[in-house]
Design an enzyme around this catalytic site. Structure first.
Site, PDB file in Angstrom:
ATOM      1  N   THR A   1      -0.155   8.329   0.112  1.00  0.00           N
ATOM      2  CA  THR A   1      -0.613   9.435   0.952  1.00  0.00           C
ATOM      3  C   THR A   1       0.511   9.948   1.850  1.00  0.00           C
ATOM      4  O   THR A   1       1.310   9.175   2.376  1.00  0.00           O
ATOM      5  CB  THR A   1      -1.787   8.976   1.819  1.00  0.00           C
ATOM      6  OG1 THR A   1      -2.826   8.505   0.969  1.00  0.00           O
ATOM      7  CG2 THR A   1      -2.311  10.101   2.683  1.00  0.00           C
TER       8      THR A   1
ATOM      9  N   GLY B   1      -1.384   1.720   5.152  1.00  0.00           N
ATOM     10  CA  GLY B   1      -1.650   0.484   5.858  1.00  0.00           C
ATOM     11  C   GLY B   1      -0.547  -0.533   5.644  1.00  0.00           C
ATOM     12  O   GLY B   1       0.123  -0.548   4.603  1.00  0.00           O
TER      13      GLY B   1
ATOM     14  N   GLU C   1      -8.897   6.167  -0.014  1.00  0.00           N
ATOM     15  CA  GLU C   1      -8.624   6.073  -1.451  1.00  0.00           C
ATOM     16  C   GLU C   1      -9.361   7.153  -2.236  1.00  0.00           C
ATOM     17  O   GLU C   1      -9.955   6.904  -3.276  1.00  0.00           O
ATOM     18  CB  GLU C   1      -8.997   4.682  -1.991  1.00  0.00           C
ATOM     19  CG  GLU C   1      -8.542   3.518  -1.144  1.00  0.00           C
ATOM     20  CD  GLU C   1      -7.066   3.571  -0.769  1.00  0.00           C
ATOM     21  OE1 GLU C   1      -6.306   4.314  -1.411  1.00  0.00           O
ATOM     22  OE2 GLU C   1      -6.664   2.884   0.176  1.00  0.00           O
TER      23      GLU C   1
END
Length: 660
Positions: free
Chosen positions: A149, A188, A422
Site C-alpha cells: 500500500t 504494519g 487488505e
C-alpha cells in the site's frame, strides 16, 4: 483495609445470576464446544499456551489501556519478543505461537513478519531463494514486513508507483519513489520494527526499441534489507518512519517508506513465478503466475476466520453482562421484583471459509480463482457484519459498554480497520461478482464443472417456472432460498454486463449486493451442512443450534426481503410471517444464551472484560479497575487556577509535551 474493600454488590449478585442462567438451560456446553472446534486440538492448545502466558507478568493486561501510544508500542515490542522466547523455551510449533498471539489480543509489532512477509517468501520465492531465506525468516534472524500500500494507492495493486528499474550494467534493480504518493504507507511492522521488506514495485526493463525508454512488466515482489543490521537505522537511500496515531492498533508501528535510487541485487526479485534473465534482460512469467497473488488471498482468508472470533468475544461479553444487568422490569409483568427482560439471541456466524482447498499445492488456476473470489466476498461480508456486531453489543450494555472495562472499546477501535484492510470491502466485491459473471457465462454456454455451476444451471433451467420453497417449515428450503436468490442476482448481473453491455462503474452497487448474497449463501450452506452432519450433539442442544440457524437465515431474509420476493426465493406469505417467527425464535433461544456463549470457551484473559467475566463478578472488577488500577488516581493535582503548577508539590509548571 479501606472502606470500599468491605463492600459487596447487592444481591442477587452477578455470580448467582449467571449460575441461575446456566441451570435453566439443557445445552451441553462441552458437546457444543466439540462441535464448534471439531478435532482441531484448539481447546487443548489454548489451555496449554494460556497456562504459560499467565505466568508472565509482562503479559498482564491490567493497565495497558492507560498507556500512551509510544508506551503501547514499547510494550507491544517487549511482548512480541517475549512470545518468541516462550516459543523457543516451550518448543511451541507455529500453531502454538499463533495461539499465543490470539490470546494476547493485540496487534504486536511482529505480526506482519509472521503473516504476510513469511507467507510471501514461502509462496513466491524460488527453491534457491527459499533455501536461503526461509531458515532466517523462521529463526527471526531477519524481521520483515510487506510493503504494498502507498500514500496514493490502496487497493489498486496495479497502480503502485514505486519503481524497480533494471540496470543491465550492474545487474541490479534501482528502487526509486518518483512522487510523494509513491511513499509506502500503512505497512504494519515497518515504522520502527522491520529490518527487511517485501516490496511491491513496478518492474521496469530498458526498452530495446527506444533509447532511454523502459517497458513496465507490472508490479512484482522484491525482498530487500531496509535497515542496518547493527544500528537498525534506515540504509542510505531509504527514508522510514511511523505514520502516527490511528483509530486502534496502538501497539502496531504502521509505517511509511520512500526510496532514492536505492540499489538491490538481481536475486531480490522473488522468482518462483516470474523471472528476469540477468544476461539478456528478458522477462518471463510461468503459466502459474497468478499464484503470485496468493498472499492477499491467504490474508483475506485469515480475516474471514478472525471475524468469527472477534464477534464471538463481543457477543460473549454482551450476553453475560445483559444476563447480570438489572435495570428495568418487564413492563407487562405485575411482579414489582421481576427482572429486566432480555432479548439476546444472535446468530452465530460460523464456517466462513470451508471452501478453502489446496489449490496452490495442485497448481489449479481455476481453483485459485474460485478461492480468491470466495475469500474476497466473505472477507467483505464477515468484516462488515462483525464491525456492526461489536457496536451493537457495546450499545446493548448501556453506559458501562462505553467504558474500557467492557473489553469492547479497544477491540472496536482495532476492528474498525478490518473492512478496508487488505482490500476495501467495496472494491473486492467487484472481484467476486466478476468471477460469478464468468461462471454464469460458462454455464449459459453449456459448461458445468462444480457445485456452484450446478446451482446456476438449476436456476437457468427453472427461472421461467419458479420454485416452491417452504421457508417456515423446511431447513433445507431455507438454504435453497439463499442459493436461488444468489443465482438470480448472478444472472441479472450477467445480463447487465455481458448482454446489455452496461458500464462497469454503473453496476458497482449491484456487484456489491451480488457478492454479499453469494457469501450469505455460503454461510447458510456451511452452517446447515456442519450441523446436520454432526450426529454427536445431544438432541436438546442440537435443537437450540438449529434455532440459531433459522434465526440467522430469517433475519437476513427479512433484511433483504425485496430481493428474495423479487426472484421468487420467498413468498409474500412467508415474508409476512417472518417477524412473528423471529420473535418466537428469540424467546426460545433466550434461556440458553449464556451457555451458548460459554461453548466458545473464550478465556477471561482474552476477553479482558469486567462485564464479560465467566464468574459474573462484574461490579467488583469494574470498581477494582477504577479504584486500584487507574494510575491517574495515584496523582494529586493542583486545581488552583491562580497557580500554574499542575501536580501538587511537584513544581511542574506546564504539561509535558513532546518536542515538535
Amino acid at each position: 483495609m479501606s472502606f470500599p474493600d468491605n463492600l459487596k454488590p447487592k444481591e442477587p449478585s452477578g455470580a448467582s445470576l449467571l449460575a441461575r442462567e446456566r441451570l435453566q438451560s439443557p445445552v451441553d456446553v462441552a458437546a457444543l464446544s466439540r462441535h464448534i472446534f471439531a478435532d482441531t486440538g484448539f481447546l487443548e492448545r489454548q489451555a496449554r499456551v494460556l497456562a504459560a502466558m499467565e505466568r508472565e507478568p509482562l503479559l498482564s493486561k491490567s493497565a495497558q489501556q492507560q498507556l500512551s501510544r509510544p508506551e503501547r508500542y514499547r510494550l507491544g515490542l517487549a511482548r512480541g519478543k517475549l512470545l518468541r522466547r516462550l516459543q523457543a523455551r516451550h518448543r511451541w510449533d507455529v500453531d502454538d505461537y499463533h495461539m499465543a498471539a490470539y490470546l494476547l489480543g493485540e496487534q504486536i509489532p511482529f505480526r506482519l513478519h509472521v503473516g504476510m512477509f513469511r507467507t510471501t517468501v514461502a509462496e513466491q520465492a524460488s527453491d534457491a531463494q527459499r533455501a536461503l531465506w526461509m531458515p532466517r525468516v523462521d529463526a527471526w534472524d531477519v524481521v520483515g514486513t510487506y510493503a504494498q500500500t502507498e500514500l496514493g494507492h490502496g487497493s489498486n495493486v496495479r497502480g503502485v508507483e514505486l519503481e524497480a528499474r533494471w540496470d543491465p550494467k550492474t545487474r541490479e534493480f534501482v528502487v526509486h519513489s518518483p512522487t510523494l504518493t509513491a511513499a509506502k504507507w500503512w505497512n504494519g511492522s515497518l515504522g520502527r520494527t522491520a529490518d527487511h521488506a517485501v516490496l511491491m514495485a513496478q518492474l521496469m526493463v530498458p526498452d530495446p526499441e527506444r533509447a532511454g525508454g523502459y517497458v513496465s512488466h507490472g508490479p512484482q515482489a522484491f525482498i530487500a534489507r531496509i535497515r542496518d543490521a547493527e544500528t537498525h537505522l534506515p540504509l542510505e537511500g531509504v527514508v522510514i518512519g511511523d505514520i502516527g496515531v490511528k483509530v486502534g492498533f496502538a501497539s502496531m508501528d504502521n509505517g511509511y517508506m520512500l526510496f532514492s535510487q536505492f540499489r538491490i541485487p538481481h536475486s531480490a526479485l522473488l522468482s518462483r513465478y516470474v523471472q528476469l534473465d540477468p544476461e539478456t534482460g528478458v522477462f518471463t512469467r510461468s503459466p502459474n503466475a497468478a499464484l503470485a497473488y496468493g498472499t492477499m488471498t491467504s490474508i483475506r482468508t485469515v480475516l474471514v476466520e478472525e471475524a468469527g472470533t472477534f464477534l464471538a468475544r463481543a457477543v460473549t461479553v454482551a450476553v453475560r453482562y445483559c444476563a447480570v444487568r438489572q435495570q428495568f422490569r418487564d413492563k407487562d409483568s405485575r411482579d414489582a421484583g421481576s427482572p429486566e427482560l432480555q432479548h439476546t439471541g444472535r446468530a452465530m456466524r460460523r464456517g466462513y471459509a470451508r471452501t478453502r482447498a489446496a489449490v496452490e499445492a495442485r497448481g489449479d488456476l481455476s481453483g485459485l480463482a474460485a478461492l480468491h473470489a470466495w475469500s474476497s466476498g466473505l472477507k467483505s461480508l464477515s468484516t462488515e457484519v462483525t464491525n456492526a456486531g461489536i457496536e451493537a453489543c457495546r450499545r446493548a450494555m448501556g453506559g458501562h459498554g462505553y467504558g474500557a472495562g467492557s473489553g469492547l472499546v479497544e477491540m472496536q477501535r482495532d476492528y474498525q480497520a478490518k473492512p478496508i484492510l487488505e482490500g476495501d470491502n467495496w472494491m473486492i466485491t467487484q472481484q467476486t461478482a466478476a468471477f460469478l459473471i464468468k461462471r454464469m457465462a460458462a454455464v449459459v454456454g453449456g459448461k458445468v464443472t462444480d457445485e456452484t455451476d450446478a446451482q446456476l444451471k438449476a436456476f437457468l433451467d427453472r427461472k421461467d417456472k419458479g420454485r416452491e420453497l417452504y421457508l417456515l417449515n423446511s431447513d433445507s428450503d431455507i438454504q435453497k432460498s439463499f442459493e436461488w436468490r444468489a443465482a438470480s442476482m448472478t444472472y441479472d448481473a450477467y445480463r447487465a454486463r455481458v448482454i446489455d453491455e452496461k458500464r462497469h462503474n454503473d453496476l458497482l452497487i449491484q456487484f456489491h449486493k451480488l457478492s454479499h448474497a453469494h457469501s450469505q449463501s455460503i454461510m447458510v450452506r456451511s452452517f446447515l451442512g456442519s450441523l446436520a452432519s454432526d450426529d454427536d450433539l445431544p438432541r436438546e442442544t442440537k435443537d437450540v443450534v438449529f434455532d440459531l440457524y433459522r434465526l440467522f437465515a430469517y433475519t437476513n431474509i427479512q433484511a433483504e426481503s425485496y430481493e428474495f420476493l423479487r426472484c421468487g426465493a420467498a413468498s409474500a406469505a412467508d415474508l409476512d410471517a417472518l417477524p412473528d417467527r423471529i420473535q418466537t425464535l428469540l424467546a426460545r433461544i433466550r434461556p440458553h444464551a449464556v451457555k451458548l456463549v460459554d461453548s466458545w470457551m473464550i478465556p477471561d484473559y482474552l476477553l479482558d472484560s469486567a462485564l464479560g467475566r465467566y464468574d459474573g463478578n462484574v461490579y467488583e472488577d469494574l470498581f477494582n479497575r477504577a479504584h486500584r488500577q487507574n494510575p491517574l488516581n495515584d496523582v494529586v493535582f493542583n486545581n488552583d487556577w491562580r497557580d500554574d503548577e499542575i501536580v501538587k508539590g511537584s513544581g511542574e509548571r506546564e504539561p509535558l509535551l513532546p518536542k515538535l
